[in-house]
Design a protein around this motif. Structure first.
Motif, short mmCIF file in Angstrom:
data_model
loop_
_atom_site.label_atom_id
_atom_site.label_comp_id
_atom_site.label_asym_id
_atom_site.label_seq_id
_atom_site.Cartn_x
_atom_site.Cartn_y
_atom_site.Cartn_z
N PHE A 10 0.85 -1.22 0.13
CA PHE A 10 -0.03 -0.13 -0.08
C PHE A 10 0.84 1.10 0.08
O PHE A 10 1.76 1.52 0.96
CB PHE A 10 -0.96 0.07 1.00
N GLU A 11 0.72 1.97 -1.23
CA GLU A 11 1.78 3.30 -1.03
C GLU A 11 0.84 4.54 -1.36
O GLU A 11 -0.31 4.56 -1.92
CB GLU A 11 2.52 3.02 -2.50
N VAL A 12 1.25 5.72 -0.84
CA VAL A 12 0.86 6.85 -1.00
C VAL A 12 1.94 7.63 -1.51
O VAL A 12 3.18 7.76 -1.21
CB VAL A 12 0.25 7.51 0.49
N THR A 34 -0.12 24.47 -22.20
CA THR A 34 0.46 23.79 -21.11
C THR A 34 -0.59 23.27 -20.25
O THR A 34 -1.14 24.27 -19.76
CB THR A 34 1.68 24.67 -20.55
N VAL A 35 -0.64 22.14 -20.04
CA VAL A 35 -1.48 21.71 -18.77
C VAL A 35 -0.41 21.08 -17.68
O VAL A 35 0.48 20.42 -18.00
CB VAL A 35 -2.39 20.63 -19.42
N GLU A 36 -0.71 21.49 -16.47
CA GLU A 36 0.17 21.21 -15.30
C GLU A 36 -0.78 20.60 -14.26
O GLU A 36 -1.78 21.37 -13.94
CB GLU A 36 1.07 22.20 -14.94
N TRP A 37 -0.71 19.42 -13.71
CA TRP A 37 -1.63 18.76 -12.72
C TRP A 37 -0.78 18.25 -11.36
O TRP A 37 0.05 17.67 -11.78
CB TRP A 37 -2.77 18.19 -13.21
N GLU A 38 -1.24 18.56 -10.49
CA GLU A 38 -0.57 17.94 -8.99
C GLU A 38 -1.49 16.78 -8.62
O GLU A 38 -2.81 16.88 -8.63
CB GLU A 38 -0.54 18.84 -8.01
N VAL A 39 -1.13 15.72 -8.17
CA VAL A 39 -1.80 14.53 -7.91
C VAL A 39 -1.43 13.94 -6.44
O VAL A 39 -0.39 13.79 -6.21
CB VAL A 39 -1.98 13.45 -8.97
N LEU A 40 -2.44 13.06 -6.08
CA LEU A 40 -2.12 12.32 -4.75
C LEU A 40 -2.47 10.82 -5.29
O LEU A 40 -3.72 10.85 -5.57
CB LEU A 40 -3.02 12.62 -3.70
N ASP A 41 -1.68 10.00 -5.33
CA ASP A 41 -1.69 8.59 -5.82
C ASP A 41 -1.88 7.62 -4.71
O ASP A 41 -0.78 7.62 -3.74
CB ASP A 41 -0.49 8.25 -6.65
N LEU A 42 -2.73 6.92 -4.81
CA LEU A 42 -3.04 5.70 -3.51
C LEU A 42 -2.76 4.43 -4.31
O LEU A 42 -3.99 4.29 -5.10
CB LEU A 42 -4.36 5.80 -2.98
N TYR A 43 -1.93 3.70 -4.12
CA TYR A 43 -1.78 2.22 -4.68
C TYR A 43 -2.04 1.02 -3.74
O TYR A 43 -1.94 1.30 -2.67
CB TYR A 43 -0.27 2.13 -4.97
N ALA A 44 -2.83 0.22 -4.27
CA ALA A 44 -3.18 -1.35 -3.44
C ALA A 44 -2.51 -2.32 -4.51
O ALA A 44 -3.12 -2.76 -5.32
CB ALA A 44 -4.35 -1.28 -3.06
N LEU A 45 -1.36 -2.80 -4.11
CA LEU A 45 -0.75 -3.79 -5.15
C LEU A 45 -0.31 -5.05 -4.44
O LEU A 45 -0.16 -5.23 -3.42
CB LEU A 45 0.74 -3.22 -5.64
N TYR A 46 -0.84 -6.07 -5.28
CA TYR A 46 -0.46 -7.58 -5.14
C TYR A 46 0.95 -7.74 -5.70
O TYR A 46 1.36 -7.29 -6.77
CB TYR A 46 -1.39 -8.47 -5.50
N ARG A 47 1.86 -8.47 -4.89
CA ARG A 47 3.11 -8.72 -5.34
C ARG A 47 3.18 -10.26 -5.17
O ARG A 47 3.01 -10.89 -4.34
CB ARG A 47 4.36 -7.99 -4.50
N PHE A 48 3.91 -11.04 -6.37
CA PHE A 48 4.20 -12.25 -6.36
C PHE A 48 5.89 -12.34 -6.28
O PHE A 48 6.43 -11.94 -7.11
CB PHE A 48 3.69 -12.98 -7.36
#
Length: 178
Positions: A10-12, A34-48
């Motif tokens: 789980f990453e932010v 020009t388009v500029e955008w700021e984001v907050l990304d939330l990841y939920a990853l399964y790892r093998f």
């Protein structure tokens, strides 16, 4: 991690992205958007984790668009309602263990992310975003796509252990494996 071969991450993350493109409304004029955008990304990853020192990760990413700035030349254009406030992406990655010990691991990862919605809303597309003022009748998709290469440091804070008597408990620290 769940066992030796499976894990969940789980990453932010935050980021600032931009896209600049130029079009020519006529032979004598060039217009730069020009388009500029700021984001907050939330990841939920399964790892093998197979036994070869590499890993495969897959899962969703939720992106909250926090700020959008759109300029045409030097003029700032209105963005309210023309760009999405959030979107969901699919993430696929492959990584490798670079170095480590029992308590700390250095990893590298190559990720591909694909957004399931356009960055520009239907209202924005009807208004000609992202390159309004151009003579393009259909500007095509504005699907967020991202390739990234990253380094990661992982370390254990504790684990769930089972004693010889059969009781389980949470153990804080690094000596729960032995």
């Amino acid at each position: 991690n769940v066992g030796d071969f499976h894990g969940f991450n789980f990453e932010v993350m935050t980021g600032t992205y931009f896209q600049t493109f130029t079009f020519r409304p006529n032979a004598d004029m060039r217009v730069r958007n020009t388009v500029e955008w700021e984001v907050l990304d939330l990841y939920a990853l399964y790892r093998f984790y197979p036994e070869n020192g590499m890993f495969l990760e897959i899962g969703p990413k939720f992106t909250r668009v926090q700020n959008v700035k759109h300029t045409q030349g030097v003029d700032e254009k209105p963005v309210a309602g023309n760009y999405e406030e959030d979107y969901v992406s699919g993430v696929l990655g492959i990584g490798a263990f670079l170095a480590g010990s029992e308590t700390m691991v250095f990893k590298s990862t190559l990720r591909f992310e694909y957004g399931f919605t356009d960055l520009v809303t239907e209202q924005g597309m009807a208004a000609g975003y992202p390159s309004f003022g151009s003579s393009l009748a259909d500007q095509g998709a504005t699907t967020p796509i991202r390739f990234s290469f990253g380094f990661e440091i992982s370390f254990g804070l504790g684990g769930i252990a089972q004693g010889a008597c059969g009781r389980r408990g949470f153990v804080l620290g690094t000596k729960y494996g032995g």
